[in-house]
Design an enzyme around this catalytic site. Structure first.
Site, PDB file in Angstrom:
ATOM      1  N   HIS A   1     -11.488  -6.879   0.286  1.00  0.00           N
ATOM      2  CA  HIS A   1     -10.073  -6.673   0.332  1.00  0.00           C
ATOM      3  C   HIS A   1      -9.411  -7.921  -0.192  1.00  0.00           C
ATOM      4  O   HIS A   1      -9.042  -8.798   0.491  1.00  0.00           O
ATOM      5  CB  HIS A   1      -9.520  -6.131   1.534  1.00  0.00           C
TER       6      HIS A   1
ATOM      7  N   ASN B   1      -3.155  -3.460  -6.973  1.00  0.00           N
ATOM      8  CA  ASN B   1      -1.551  -3.547  -7.172  1.00  0.00           C
ATOM      9  C   ASN B   1      -1.220  -4.736  -8.317  1.00  0.00           C
ATOM     10  O   ASN B   1      -0.599  -5.772  -7.787  1.00  0.00           O
ATOM     11  CB  ASN B   1      -0.801  -3.709  -6.052  1.00  0.00           C
TER      12      ASN B   1
ATOM     13  N   HIS C   1      -7.056  -3.466   7.289  1.00  0.00           N
ATOM     14  CA  HIS C   1      -6.102  -4.389   8.172  1.00  0.00           C
ATOM     15  C   HIS C   1      -5.398  -3.672   9.320  1.00  0.00           C
ATOM     16  O   HIS C   1      -4.278  -3.742   9.525  1.00  0.00           O
ATOM     17  CB  HIS C   1      -5.239  -5.193   7.126  1.00  0.00           C
TER      18      HIS C   1
ATOM     19  N   HIS D   1      -4.185   1.360   2.936  1.00  0.00           N
ATOM     20  CA  HIS D   1      -3.182   0.748   3.886  1.00  0.00           C
ATOM     21  C   HIS D   1      -2.151   1.797   4.583  1.00  0.00           C
ATOM     22  O   HIS D   1      -1.592   2.612   3.979  1.00  0.00           O
ATOM     23  CB  HIS D   1      -2.338  -0.085   2.600  1.00  0.00           C
TER      24      HIS D   1
ATOM     25  N   ASP E   1      -7.615  -9.432   2.970  1.00  0.00           N
ATOM     26  CA  ASP E   1      -6.556  -9.234   2.643  1.00  0.00           C
ATOM     27  C   ASP E   1      -5.770 -10.429   1.813  1.00  0.00           C
ATOM     28  O   ASP E   1      -4.463 -10.481   2.031  1.00  0.00           O
ATOM     29  CB  ASP E   1      -5.561  -8.500   3.524  1.00  0.00           C
TER      30      ASP E   1
ATOM     31  N   ARG F   1      -4.317 -10.719  -8.418  1.00  0.00           N
ATOM     32  CA  ARG F   1      -3.074 -10.871  -9.272  1.00  0.00           C
ATOM     33  C   ARG F   1      -3.254 -10.910 -10.728  1.00  0.00           C
ATOM     34  O   ARG F   1      -2.457 -11.343 -11.389  1.00  0.00           O
ATOM     35  CB  ARG F   1      -2.271 -12.044  -8.625  1.00  0.00           C
TER      36      ARG F   1
HETATM   37  O1  DOR Z   1       1.410  -8.271   2.800  1.00  0.00           O
HETATM   38  C1  DOR Z   1       0.975  -7.535   1.901  1.00  0.00           C
HETATM   39  N1  DOR Z   1       0.765  -8.118   0.745  1.00  0.00           N
HETATM   40  N2  DOR Z   1       0.364  -6.417   2.282  1.00  0.00           N
HETATM   41  C2  DOR Z   1      -0.052  -5.529   1.191  1.00  0.00           C
HETATM   42  O2  DOR Z   1      -0.577  -4.447   1.395  1.00  0.00           O
HETATM   43  C3  DOR Z   1      -0.001  -6.037  -0.291  1.00  0.00           C
HETATM   44  C4  DOR Z   1      -0.245  -7.308  -0.205  1.00  0.00           C
HETATM   45  C5  DOR Z   1       0.308  -8.175  -1.647  1.00  0.00           C
HETATM   46  O3  DOR Z   1      -0.381  -7.555  -2.502  1.00  0.00           O
HETATM   47  O4  DOR Z   1       0.801  -9.027  -1.700  1.00  0.00           O
HETATM   48 ZN    ZN Z   2      -4.068  -5.798   0.866  1.00  0.00          ZN
HETATM   49 ZN    ZN Z   3      -2.473  -3.489   2.561  1.00  0.00          ZN
END
Ligand code: DOR
Ligand code: ZN
Ligand code: ZN
Length: 417
Positions: free
Chosen positions: A55, A89, A218, A173, A284, A59
């Site tokens: 996880h 994402n 998480h 999530h 994460d 970016r």
């Molecule tokens: O705090 C978070 N940041 N939770 C998420 O689910 C996504 C992540 C992010 O990509 O910044």
């Molecule tokens: Zn995440």
């Molecule tokens: Zn998440």
């Protein structure tokens, strides 16, 4: 034998002296006094399987001011990680085959370690075409960074059915969007109030009927943990939910989704992890720039870096006697390998020779200047940590004694047909 690595190695669930024979990047023999063209003597160190972080948010493409695949994978390598699974994402989000393929193009040649990409789930996108190219699927049930979101039961059902047909894992999530509040937030307490444990529990309870293999990412609350423990779900925990709580003085830098909660939540998660009740460790790693995090609390994005610090901090807990080594190895390597079907994660004949060499005498405080994420900040300044002496990817040393020594040879483990 091309290469022999020798020392106290974690093999078959425990540490003992082994000679590890390596050819073409794979472990081909485990024995005593193997002969090789080259020998790496780690007699005073531990040899562990390199970690697999299931996880991370690197970016790339689109948000590379925060991190890119080069800086992210290098930070991972310095933190003992030999393989990462990256979240969808990014920009554009990896939710269609064309985007997933373009993401692969964008990151091609940048990685210092092996990696796989998650494909994201959206209400109206078909999943099956992406399966051969994806490590797994990711579904956001609550909104967070980016615009990935699935809130309708019918959409979740369809997603569960499609993921099941692919045989892949659905990482979730788990925060129920309908239970997330919108009050103005000034601090970490407010953030937790807007995103209560009930939202986590409610989301988790919706998962078993989906019918596919599900990994709850998480887990952040004692209640969420309890809910997940009663169900047939895989469980992942991040270091920040075990080491930090809402009393943190770091303000928006410690803003994350799901939120940091009470000390009680934190200790419940830590205790469950130490006793082997949470199967996987996932960082994460969600870097944002310091500039973004310095905004007012309400405006600052959620997430914090962690891919480089997670295993080293855990190794310090092992050294202190708090965390059993076998529990850590299972959570950071064996179980993620098993769940996502990676030929890694164990020192075993036939597996990739992804190894971390650890000198347990080298405990020190974390210093942000020694870290490699592009974001340039950490919440773990001064925390005790044991950074690996060296990390090997498929038989080649990538980093050693705080320096890059290897080639940029990371591979996409789910490259597709
Ligand atoms: O705090 C978070 N940041 N939770 C998420 O689910 C996504 C992540 C992010 O990509 O910044
Ligand atoms: Zn995440
Ligand atoms: Zn998440």
């Amino acid at each position: 034998m091309e290469l022999v690595v020798e020392g106290r190695a974690f093999v078959k669930g425990r540490l003992s002296n082994w000679s590890i024979g390596i050819e073409d990047g794979r472990i081909v023999a485990l024995g005593k006094n193997l002969k090789g063209d080259r020998k790496i003597d780690c007699r005073h160190m531990l040899i562990l399987p390199a970690a697999i972080d299931p996880h991370v948010h690197f970016r790339d493409p689109g948000l590379t001011a925060k991190e890119d695949f080069s800086t992210g994978t290098l930070a991972a390598a310095f933190g003992g990680v030999g393989c990462v699974l990256d979240m969808p994402n990014t920009l554009p989000p990896a939710v269609k085959l064309i985007d997933l393929k373009e993401k692969k193009e964008a990151i091609s040649g940048k990685a210092w370690i092996d990696h796989g990409l998650f494909a994201g789930c959206m209400p109206r996108e078909k999943l099956e075409p992406m399966a051969p190219f994806a490590a797994g699927f990711k579904m956001f049930m609550g909104s967070s960074t980016g615009n990935l979101l699935v809130t309708e039961d019918a959409d979740m059902k369809r997603i569960g059915r499609e993921v099941k047909a692919t045989g892949k894992v659905l990482s979730v999530h788990a925060e129920d969007e309908s239970l997330i509040g919108n009050e103005l937030e000034r601090d970490l307490h407010d953030h937790m109030r807007n995103r209560p444990a009930e939202a986590e529990v409610s989301a988790i309870n919706k998962l078993p009927p989906l019918g596919c293999r599900v990994n709850v990412c998480h887990i952040s609350s004692a209640e969420g943990l309890r809910a997940a423990e009663g169900l047939k779900l895989h469980k992942e925990v991040a270091a920040h939910h075990m080491l930090l709580d809402r009393e943190s003085k770091s303000g928006a830098f410690a803003k994350v989704n799901p939120p940091l909660r009470t000390e009680q939540d934190r200790l419940a998660l830590l205790q469950a992890f130490i006793t082997g009740r949470i199967e996987m460790l996932g960082s994460d790693h969600a870097p944002h720039t310091a500039e973004e995090k310095e905004q007012e609390f309400a405006a600052a994005p959620s997430g914090m870096p962690g891919v480089e610090t997670q295993v080293p901090v855990m190794l310090s807990l092992v050294k202190k006697g708090t965390l059993p080594l076998d529990v850590l190895v299972r959570a950071m390597a064996e179980r993620p390998a098993a769940l996502f079907g990676l030929n890694k994660g164990r020192i075993e004949v036939g597996r990739d020779a992804d190894l971390m060499i650890v000198d347990t005498r080298s405990m020190g405080g974390i210093k942000v200047n020694n870290l490699h994420s592009k974001c340039g900040w950490t919440l773990y300044e001064g925390f005790d940590a044991i950074f690996p002496h060296a990390v090997m990817l498929r038989g080649s040393v990538v980093v050693e004694e705080g320096s890059v020594v290897g080639e940029r040879a990371g591979r996409d483990v789910f490259a597709g047909p």
